[in-house]
Design a protein around this motif. Structure first.
Motif, PDB file in Angstrom:
ATOM      1  N   PRO A 175      32.343  35.642  17.588  1.00  0.00           N
ATOM      2  CA  PRO A 175      31.517  36.097  18.719  1.00  0.00           C
ATOM      3  C   PRO A 175      32.028  35.522  20.026  1.00  0.00           C
ATOM      4  N   LEU A 176      31.735  36.212  21.105  1.00  0.00           N
ATOM      5  CA  LEU A 176      32.067  35.686  22.424  1.00  0.00           C
ATOM      6  C   LEU A 176      31.134  34.533  22.760  1.00  0.00           C
ATOM      7  N   ASP A 177      31.571  33.693  23.681  1.00  0.00           N
ATOM      8  CA  ASP A 177      30.744  32.542  24.029  1.00  0.00           C
ATOM      9  C   ASP A 177      29.786  32.924  25.145  1.00  0.00           C
ATOM     10  N   GLY A 178      28.572  33.266  24.796  1.00  0.00           N
ATOM     11  CA  GLY A 178      27.562  33.516  25.807  1.00  0.00           C
ATOM     12  C   GLY A 178      27.243  34.978  25.970  1.00  0.00           C
ATOM     13  N   PRO A 179      25.996  35.275  26.418  1.00  0.00           N
ATOM     14  CA  PRO A 179      25.528  36.649  26.495  1.00  0.00           C
ATOM     15  C   PRO A 179      25.847  37.345  27.805  1.00  0.00           C
ATOM     16  N   LEU A 180      26.403  36.631  28.782  1.00  0.00           N
ATOM     17  CA  LEU A 180      26.597  37.225  30.096  1.00  0.00           C
ATOM     18  C   LEU A 180      27.717  38.253  30.098  1.00  0.00           C
ATOM     19  N   THR A 181      27.545  39.311  30.889  1.00  0.00           N
ATOM     20  CA  THR A 181      28.603  40.283  31.084  1.00  0.00           C
ATOM     21  C   THR A 181      29.634  39.711  32.048  1.00  0.00           C
ATOM     22  N   ALA A 182      30.758  40.376  32.152  1.00  0.00           N
ATOM     23  CA  ALA A 182      31.797  39.929  33.077  1.00  0.00           C
ATOM     24  C   ALA A 182      31.282  39.938  34.511  1.00  0.00           C
ATOM     25  N   GLU A 183      30.553  41.000  34.900  1.00  0.00           N
ATOM     26  CA  GLU A 183      30.034  41.085  36.262  1.00  0.00           C
ATOM     27  C   GLU A 183      29.053  39.949  36.541  1.00  0.00           C
ATOM     28  N   GLN A 184      28.182  39.655  35.568  1.00  0.00           N
ATOM     29  CA  GLN A 184      27.222  38.576  35.763  1.00  0.00           C
ATOM     30  C   GLN A 184      27.919  37.228  35.875  1.00  0.00           C
ATOM     31  N   ARG A 185      28.954  37.027  35.062  1.00  0.00           N
ATOM     32  CA  ARG A 185      29.681  35.761  35.121  1.00  0.00           C
ATOM     33  C   ARG A 185      30.403  35.626  36.456  1.00  0.00           C
ATOM     34  N   GLU A 186      30.997  36.725  36.929  1.00  0.00           N
ATOM     35  CA  GLU A 186      31.658  36.692  38.237  1.00  0.00           C
ATOM     36  C   GLU A 186      30.676  36.340  39.339  1.00  0.00           C
TER      37      GLU A 186
ATOM     38  N   ARG B 256      28.721  32.588  43.348  1.00  0.00           N
ATOM     39  CA  ARG B 256      27.628  31.912  44.057  1.00  0.00           C
ATOM     40  C   ARG B 256      27.790  30.393  43.999  1.00  0.00           C
ATOM     41  N   SER B 257      28.107  29.889  42.808  1.00  0.00           N
ATOM     42  CA  SER B 257      28.219  28.437  42.676  1.00  0.00           C
ATOM     43  C   SER B 257      29.429  27.894  43.424  1.00  0.00           C
ATOM     44  N   ALA B 258      30.498  28.688  43.489  1.00  0.00           N
ATOM     45  CA  ALA B 258      31.717  28.218  44.157  1.00  0.00           C
ATOM     46  C   ALA B 258      31.729  28.510  45.646  1.00  0.00           C
ATOM     47  N   SER B 259      30.836  29.399  46.099  1.00  0.00           N
ATOM     48  CA  SER B 259      30.776  29.815  47.513  1.00  0.00           C
ATOM     49  C   SER B 259      32.068  30.471  47.971  1.00  0.00           C
ATOM     50  N   ILE B 260      32.814  31.024  47.043  1.00  0.00           N
ATOM     51  CA  ILE B 260      34.021  31.774  47.357  1.00  0.00           C
ATOM     52  C   ILE B 260      34.102  32.937  46.366  1.00  0.00           C
ATOM     53  N   PRO B 261      34.906  33.957  46.659  1.00  0.00           N
ATOM     54  CA  PRO B 261      35.065  35.049  45.683  1.00  0.00           C
ATOM     55  C   PRO B 261      35.741  34.558  44.405  1.00  0.00           C
ATOM     56  N   VAL B 262      35.152  34.908  43.263  1.00  0.00           N
ATOM     57  CA  VAL B 262      35.728  34.591  41.956  1.00  0.00           C
ATOM     58  C   VAL B 262      35.750  35.869  41.137  1.00  0.00           C
ATOM     59  N   ALA B 263      36.874  36.180  40.536  1.00  0.00           N
ATOM     60  CA  ALA B 263      36.991  37.369  39.691  1.00  0.00           C
ATOM     61  C   ALA B 263      37.431  36.959  38.303  1.00  0.00           C
ATOM     62  N   MET B 264      36.857  37.627  37.304  1.00  0.00           N
ATOM     63  CA  MET B 264      37.236  37.409  35.913  1.00  0.00           C
ATOM     64  C   MET B 264      38.234  38.486  35.514  1.00  0.00           C
ATOM     65  N   ALA B 265      39.241  38.103  34.759  1.00  0.00           N
ATOM     66  CA  ALA B 265      40.210  39.076  34.249  1.00  0.00           C
ATOM     67  C   ALA B 265      40.521  38.725  32.807  1.00  0.00           C
ATOM     68  N   GLY B 266      40.913  39.742  32.056  1.00  0.00           N
ATOM     69  CA  GLY B 266      41.222  39.516  30.649  1.00  0.00           C
ATOM     70  C   GLY B 266      40.211  40.232  29.789  1.00  0.00           C
ATOM     71  N   THR B 267      40.669  40.837  28.720  1.00  0.00           N
ATOM     72  CA  THR B 267      39.805  41.701  27.923  1.00  0.00           C
ATOM     73  C   THR B 267      38.686  40.966  27.223  1.00  0.00           C
ATOM     74  N   VAL B 268      38.799  39.673  27.080  1.00  0.00           N
ATOM     75  CA  VAL B 268      37.767  38.937  26.355  1.00  0.00           C
ATOM     76  C   VAL B 268      36.419  39.020  27.061  1.00  0.00           C
ATOM     77  N   VAL B 269      36.419  39.079  28.363  1.00  0.00           N
ATOM     78  CA  VAL B 269      35.153  39.122  29.088  1.00  0.00           C
ATOM     79  C   VAL B 269      34.701  40.542  29.336  1.00  0.00           C
ATOM     80  N   ASP B 270      35.403  41.519  28.847  1.00  0.00           N
ATOM     81  CA  ASP B 270      35.031  42.907  29.012  1.00  0.00           C
ATOM     82  C   ASP B 270      34.624  43.499  27.670  1.00  0.00           C
ATOM     83  N   THR B 271      34.057  44.701  27.730  1.00  0.00           N
ATOM     84  CA  THR B 271      33.704  45.394  26.492  1.00  0.00           C
ATOM     85  C   THR B 271      34.878  46.180  25.936  1.00  0.00           C
TER      86      THR B 271
END
Length: 994
Positions: free
Chosen positions: A612-623, A628-643
């Motif tokens: 299973p993946l670690d955690g219920p959040l979608t890629a968009e939610q994780r981004e 927000r926490s980093a106060s800068i743009p953060v993007a997730m890449a890689g198929t593991v965080v996508d459907t």
């Protein structure tokens, strides 16, 4: 090093037996690769023209369309090109004119699918020499052709050839290969006839004769499979003998390929086969004295120079190499850099699914506008964590856009886990992407830090440590330990970690490895098992998947899977789950069967597909959370965080998309800073902003009041005129803006995303590159967006897998960014009370965005009249939009229209015959694709328009895929503009000014 004047750059003249010679400027031709970029009825599209013209501009000597069907019952793909009617000619003429303007010859390949065509695609019963089904195409048993029908099909080839010449094609290629109709008559697998058509060459020669007679002075050649592939098919020697009996004096060249549907590995070859694989077969065809083209693993300038300079062939047919990058042509001719094909065969495997994309080129086949990554300031610094295919792609795109990029990875070399794949038996070309990415990093000045660990849980800390303005996380996410009893055993290892620690195995030194057990049956497990088994290792595969590597297409595993299934030292248990591992055995469970213990020799290697993946959040939610926490743009890449499936193609695409999101965010931050500076200087940029419109007035300043109407002079258009997205449904919004401006419209109605499955993919969400491109073109042209089209409320609580309210909020956010004032809503909810509640909620939500819902009194299911729409709009305090088709089909009096006039912020204009289609399905088809051009039908449009004040704008909504294909998008838009203007200036109105 390539020679100064490569053989590929030499001209080639075709034409014999008195036919007018035709010269290719070089020896490079595009192969007739199918792409599924056409319309469902066989017309060419603007995206397809763009695609082919781009490759002509790169320098090809000849550009060939895909296999193009000569009759409708020969159509094999949902969006395949056709030459079956004269209606195809104008669109293809636009293509050939554009190709000629770039200096390339235009060629078309004529084809009929025969037994490979399936009625589910073509709508017709398939036909063939004999009733032998083609399992890999769908398995439908074809009806055996009568002799008379064979002659009718011959005539269809000739008629299509005439159309090809009328459309401006210089060259006609007859498809006599790959298991299609002409080839089916040749093959003992598919031809069991006893009449004259039993002779393998008989049908082929009839087609050659008929086409030559139809186009006596045109260059005509034929594509040939040098062998069919299956043991009971046509051998290489038999194929040469058949071609020796062909009417070769009527042909100008032969184009050599290989294979059939029963041996697809020969049509599009695996990366494990040698380059120039067909070179061994061409010499036998030299006896015929015809120029020879050749396909087959021609993936580098070196192999192309070799086969041309030594006389193996006279020109090369290129498919995957120029699909991956048109710049490959410059690489062959001038030694220029290009993005290499890695022979993964995602392109051919996507053919049955939709538009053909590309693993290494994420912009191919994804939209009409391959929107470039937005330029960013050279002072922008971006940190990319992870040097796998996603990270390498993101780093390159951002560096190309102007950013200063640092790429970090805790590995010893770029490529990440992808670097392991290049050592597998079936994917040896994968190293080419990693090598190219490394050279691109060097060219673009990307700072690469290997052996560097980065804690991705603290994006803000990472940004501070590296001085970054944005972060791309392309590590693929974290994974938990194996979830079964015994999962903590030291003999249980992640398969990728095991590979990284067994370099000697990857180098072929593992012949002493006796056995291994693999839990998981995905593509990684398949590749590792195949590689180990080929070196003598006993392999046990256990996986929950129902088949090996289900996320991969058939061609990507066409060699590996049969090898595994036929190897006596390989055991495979599918649809199975490991419940316990004791170090020597595994206990597995399968649905409907008792649990059982199986000997599990060697280490247990765990593929990530079973975890299973670690955690219920979608890629968009994780981004969003990380940004927000980093106060800068953060993007997730890689198929593991996508459907999406965890394959390289999706990883590269996710890296590309992440780069676009980061670049857009950085650009937006720069715009904000610029705006703040301008405000200080007293020069604040003006953004179009619209107030919320109260439902019973068009004047927000005077609720409840009516507004006097200023009547323009007769002879001038009385209303602002817009172009609706539905009129050019295959056109992405940035291009729609440009086309609307060139055609003379004032505004557009834009869709935020595709509504139907047949539309091209695009995304106008805030922050997306396409939104920024649309806004840029709006600024350049003065075109505005008045309406967002449209949201279908169905009452299920779902909208493309998401909550409906979330869907309309996202649409309103996009509409606000574009300056739209309305969002068109249609209803398919049978519960009108529930629909009314949704509509009221939408109206409340819209106040925050300056967007008001406008209800279409039409869904062909629920809301079908003006009074119904008025009642719902009054309840929800929203608006309604009136379409001539609505009134024409479902009725309505002029009094009802006038009563609704103050609820209408826009009129949709189209026309049609007075008699409606007899069925609901016919009504839906008419609404989506067959509306009439204003003024061409029988409805009294001026009378309808007279019911509404003259300041209400009109949006032309008239789709017609066939007419767009014939005229081109701009010409169609101009025709709609002229037709609508003619209706608008009709001086037959009596205006109410109350």
């Amino acid at each position: 090093m390539l020679p100064t004047t490569p053989a590929a750059g030499m001209p080639l003249t075709l034409g014999r037996n008195g036919r007018t010679p035709t010269t290719l400027r070089n020896r490079l031709a595009s192969a007739p690769m199918e792409r599924n970029y056409g319309t469902t009825d066989g017309h060419i599209t603007e995206p397809y023209i763009d695609y082919l013209v781009t490759r002509a501009r790169a320098g090809l000597g000849m550009v060939t369309t895909e296999a193009t069907y000569v009759r409708a019952d020969g159509k094999g793909r949902t969006h395949q090109l056709g030459l079956h009617t004269d209606h195809m000619i104008p669109g293809l003429r636009r293509l050939t004119d554009a190709l000629h303007a770039e200096g390339a010859l235009a060629a078309v390949e004529l084809n009929h699918g025969g037994r490979t065509a399936q009625s589910s695609v073509s709508g017709f019963k398939n036909l063939a020499p004999s009733p032998v089904p083609c399992p890999t195409a769908g398995g439908e048993v074809p009806r055996e052709l009568t002799a008379a029908e064979c002659y009718e099909l011959v005539a269809a080839y000739a008629a299509a050839a005439k159309r090809a010449v009328a459309a401006g094609f210089d060259v006609i290629n007859l498809h006599g290969a790959h298991g299609y109709l002409i080839h089916q008559f040749m093959s003992p697998i598919s031809n069991h006839r006893t009449d004259e058509f039993a002779a393998p060459e008989f049908f082929m020669n009839l087609v050659i004769d008929a086409v030559r007679e139809a186009v006596p002075d045109t260059i005509v050649g034929m594509r040939v499979s040098v062998l069919e592939g299956p043991a009971d098919g046509i051998s290489a020697e038999q194929q040469v003998a058949i071609i020796g009996r062909a009417h070769l004096d009527k042909l100008d060249f032969l184009d050599l390929s290989a294979g059939s549907y029963d041996a697809g590995e020969w049509i599009v070859q695996s990366g494990e086969w040698k380059p120039g694989i067909l070179s061994d077969y061409t010499q036998a065809y030299r006896r015929f004295g015809l120029p020879l083209g050749m396909a087959g693993r021609l993936n580098s300038p070196e192999i192309i120079e070799e086969v041309l300079s030594n006389g193996t062939c006279d020109f090369v047919s290129l498919a995957r190499a120029i699909h991956a990058d048109p710049a490959f042509v410059g690489g062959v001719l001038r030694g220029e850099r290009y993005r290499p094909c890695i022979a993964c065969n995602v392109c051919i495997d996507n053919l049955g699914l939709g538009q053909v994309t590309c693993t290494v080129n994420p912009a191919v086949g994804r939209s009409r506008v391959p929107v470039p990554t937005p330029a960013v300031r050279s002072t922008s610094r971006v940190l990319v964590v992870g040097a796998g295919p996603a990270g390498l792609t993101a780093a390159r795109e951002l560096a190309e856009a102007g950013a200063q990029v640092t790429l970090v990875d805790d590995g010893a070399r770029p490529g990440g886990q992808f670097a392991l794949a290049e050592r597998m038996r079936s994917t040896p070309d994968f190293h080419r992407f990693a090598d190219w990415s490394a050279s691109e990093n060097e060219r673009l000045g990307v700072e690469v830090r290997l052996g560097t660990h980065a804690d991705t849980s603290d994006a803000g800390g990472l940004a501070r440590d590296f001085g970054a303005d944005a972060v791309v996380i392309a590590t693929g996410g974290r994974w938990p330990a194996a979830g079964f009893v015994g999962g903590e055993s030291p003999r249980v290892t992640d398969i990728r970690d095991w590979l990284a620690g067994h370099q000697e195995m990857l180098d072929g030194g593992s012949r002493g490895l006796e056995a291994v057990t693999i839990w998981g049956a995905d593509s990684v497990a398949m590749s590792v098992a195949d590689t180990l088994a080929s070196q003598g290792t006993a392999v046990l595969i256990i996986g929950p998947q129902e088949s090996l590597a289900p996320e991969s297409g058939r061609r990507a595993k066409i060699l590996a899977v049969p090898r595994l299934e036929d190897n006596p030292r390989v055991r495979i248990f599918l649809s199975s789950t490991i419940e316990e591992f004791d170090g020597d055995r595994v206990r597995i469970s399968r649905s409907g069967m008792d649990e059982q213990w199986i000997d599990a020799p060697g280490e247990l290697l765990v593929s990530r597909s079973v975890l299973p993946l670690d955690g219920p959040l979608t890629a968009e939610q994780r981004e969003a959370e990380l940004s927000r926490s980093a106060s800068i743009p953060v993007a997730m890449a890689g198929t593991v965080v996508d459907t999406a499936a965890a394959i390289v193609s999706n990883a590269v695409k996710s890296g590309y998309d992440a780069a676009q999101r980061i670049a857009a965010a950085l650009d937006a931050r720069a715009d904000t800073a610029d705006s703040a500076g301008a405000e200080v200087a007293g020069n604040v940029p003006v953004r179009r902003s619209l107030p919320v419109i109260s439902q019973r007035t068009g004047d927000p300043a005077a609720p409840g009041a009516s507004k006097p109407v200023a009547i323009p002079p007769l002879g001038t258009p009385l209303r602002r005129l817009g172009l609706a997205q539905l009129s050019l449904v295959g056109t992405a919004p940035p291009d729609l803006v440009t086309i609307a401006a060139e055609a003379g419209f004032d505004f557009i109605g834009a869709r935020v995303r595709p509504v139907t499955a047949t539309e091209r993919p695009y995304n106008l969400q805030p922050g997306s590159p396409m939104l920024r491109e649309t806004l840029a073109r709006m600024a350049d042209t003065g075109i505005t967006v008045e309406d967002i089209e449209f949201l279908l409320l169905d009452g299920t609580g779902l909208q493309n897998g998401a909550d409906q309210r979330e869907a309309w909020l996202r649409m309103m956010e996009a509409g606000q960014a574009l300056g739209a004032s309305t969002l068109t809503v249609a209803c398919s909810d049978p519960d009108l009370d529930r629909f009314g509640d949704h509509l009221a909620q939408m109206t409340q939500d819209g106040k925050a965005y300056g967007i008001i819902p406008t209800l279409e009194p039409i869904a062909y299911q629920t809301v079908r009249s003006i009074p119904q729409a008025v009642e719902l709009a009054d309840r929800a305090d929203c608006k309604i939009v009136v379409d001539a088709l609505h009134v024409n089909r479902f009725g309505g009096t002029w009094a009802q229209l006038e009563d609704a006039a103050d609820l209408v912020p826009m009129i949709q204009l189209c026309d049609g015959p007075a008699i409606p289609p007899p069925s609901r399905e016919g009504l839906i088809l008419e609404s989506r694709s067959e509306r009439g051009v204003p003024g061409e039908g029988e409805f009294d449009l001026p009378a309808m328009l007279a019911s509404f004040p003259a300041d209400i704008p009109v949006s032309v909504e008239t789709p017609s895929g066939s007419r767009v294909a014939a005229l081109g998008e701009l010409a169609w838009a101009k025709q709609l503009k002229a037709a609508a203007t003619s209706v608008l200036i009709t001086p037959a109105f009596t205006w109410s000014t109350t």
